[in-house]
Write an enzyme that holds these catalytic residues in place. Structure first.
Site, mmCIF file in Angstrom:
data_model
loop_
_atom_site.group_PDB
_atom_site.id
_atom_site.type_symbol
_atom_site.label_atom_id
_atom_site.label_comp_id
_atom_site.label_asym_id
_atom_site.label_seq_id
_atom_site.Cartn_x
_atom_site.Cartn_y
_atom_site.Cartn_z
ATOM 1 N N ARG A 47 0.838 -1.206 0.000
ATOM 2 C CA ARG A 47 0.000 0.000 0.000
ATOM 3 C C ARG A 47 0.866 1.246 0.000
ATOM 4 N NH1 ARG A 47 -1.463 2.770 4.188
ATOM 5 N NH2 ARG A 47 -1.312 1.027 5.635
ATOM 6 N N TYR A 100 -15.450 15.606 -16.498
ATOM 7 C CA TYR A 100 -16.034 14.269 -16.428
ATOM 8 C C TYR A 100 -17.109 14.234 -15.340
ATOM 9 C CZ TYR A 100 -16.201 9.295 -15.203
ATOM 10 O OH TYR A 100 -16.621 8.023 -14.896
ATOM 11 N N ASP A 172 -6.302 17.683 -15.899
ATOM 12 C CA ASP A 172 -6.574 16.285 -16.215
ATOM 13 C C ASP A 172 -6.237 16.089 -17.688
ATOM 14 O OD1 ASP A 172 -7.685 13.814 -16.895
ATOM 15 O OD2 ASP A 172 -9.320 14.013 -15.466
ATOM 16 N N LYS A 197 -7.519 4.578 -19.422
ATOM 17 C CA LYS A 197 -7.992 4.917 -20.757
ATOM 18 C C LYS A 197 -6.888 4.738 -21.804
ATOM 19 C CE LYS A 197 -11.942 6.067 -18.871
ATOM 20 N NZ LYS A 197 -11.657 6.165 -17.436
#
Length: 385
Positions: A47, A100, A172, A197
């Protein structure tokens, strides 16, 4: 017991090994201190970082011109890390009004609940961003090419405004990618990616990336990612690196086809509007050309007049194309924002943003261009009237 050491070998793998270990052993407390305090490189608990994440982040760093980028479990995790890691109760953030859908939702619903003030403004107009500025504004978040309307932000002027006001600018870069635009070169303080993406490109990875220009801010973002459990799995990072190796080849093919599809749809009698950054009729065509060097990307949006009946007809008729709320796959996908990414908005709000019921977004893949155009022709032939 500690595991046996790996067999010695003169040769090295040509593919980065997948390293799924959750825990890494050290010999002594002193060794652990050296790693946690940054005197020695090493891993402790996945983590907090693992080799596959670091390999992938370093590759994207080189593409973006950043340093010390951090991998996250999704693109929205990267957006959340920026907003939560940079802002506190009483701060104000401005977001582009065509972000988005989930980014819009985070800003409109979750940040105010935490005492963070938010304003949405038109990022194609620097005056709208300037009007939204307040004394407590700490951050502006934009997409250079908006999702899904493909409008082009006034990046140069917004960057100058943020610099003059002492406000952080986060970009972004998912739609544009570093192949079309490098936000750090245009004054951005933070760059965000949904690696899910175009960068990974196969619809089998869930990952994000965030990098800040300032090392201290980057460290804050990394701390928030680790503390909040946003770290991606080694397998996702390993797959993401695999996809990244073919990224530029995929993008070149896809955007070449996208330009042809946009021109074809632009002359179709049943299509009332086409949005593609590489077309001269785009609302910000000159800006798109200046920012992206004449490239248009692989995304095309178009409008077919009518309501849900028409939308259903287009989706049903596009046989062979996945009707799915995603983008950047090797296969073309068709998305309908009113029923997916922007379903939380009212019909009136979507209409105001240029997304009526018959608005579609196409993520162009690697198919034969003529075959893809033929699919869309058949789909539009099925539209009533």
């Amino acid at each position: 017991m500690r595991p046996d050491p790996l067999p010695a070998s003169l040769s090295t793998p040509v593919v980065t090994p997948l390293m799924p270990s959750v825990v890494y052993a050290s010999a002594t407390p002193d060794e652990l201190d050296l790693q946690y305090e940054g005197y020695e490189n090493g891993y402790t608990y996945s983590r907090e970082g693992h080799p596959n994440a670091d390999v992938l982040a370093a590759r994207i760093d080189r593409m973006e011109g950043g340093q010390g980028g951090v991998m996250t479990a999704s693109g929205m995790a990267a957006v959340s890390a920026v907003l939560m890691g940079c802002l506190a109760a009483g701060d104000h953030v401005i977001g582009g009004d065509q972000l988005y859908g989930r980014s819009l939702r985070l800003m409109a619903e979750d940040l105010p609940r935490l005492g963070i003030e938010t304003t949405l403004a038109d990022s194609t107009d620097v005056d709208a961003i300037a009007d939204a500025m307040r004394p407590n504004t700490k951050l502006v978040l934009i997409e250079v090419v908006s999702n899904p309307t493909l409008r082009i932000a006034d990046l140069a002027e917004i960057s100058a405004l943020c610099r003059d006001m002492g406000v952080l600018l986060a970009v972004d870069n998912t739609f544009t990618t570093p192949a079309l635009l490098k936000p750090f070169d245009h004054g951005a303080d933070i760059v965000i990616h949904s690696v899910t993406k175009l960068l990974s490109g196969h619809s089998d990875v869930m990952a994000g990336y965030v990098c800040a220009r300032d090392p201290d801010l980057n460290a804050r973002l990394e701390t928030f990612v680790v503390t909040s459990g946003m770290t991606p799995s080694p397998f996702d990072c390993w797959l993401g690196e695999r996809g990244l190796l073919s990224f530029e080849v995929r993008l070149d093919r896809a955007q070449s086809t996208a330009a042809r599809l946009a021109d074809h749809l632009g002359s179709h009698p049943k299509v009332s509007r086409v949005l593609y950054p590489g077309r001269d009729d785009h609302p910000e065509a000159a800006r798109a050309k200046a920012l992206m060097g004449g490239q248009g990307g692989n995304m095309v949006s178009f409008v077919v007049p009518g309501g849900r009946e028409v939308a259903n007809a287009v989706a049903r008729g596009a046989e062979g194309i996945a009707f799915a709320p995603t983008l950047g796959d090797v296969g073309t996908t068709l998305s309908h924002p009113a029923s997916s990414s922007h379903r939380a908005l009212t019909a009136e709000a979507r209409e105001a943003l240029g997304m009526p019921e018959g608005f579609f977004r196409v993520s162009v893949g690697l198919e034969d261009p003529d075959a893809l155009i033929a699919v869309f022709d058949r789909a539009l032939d099925g539209v009533p009237g």
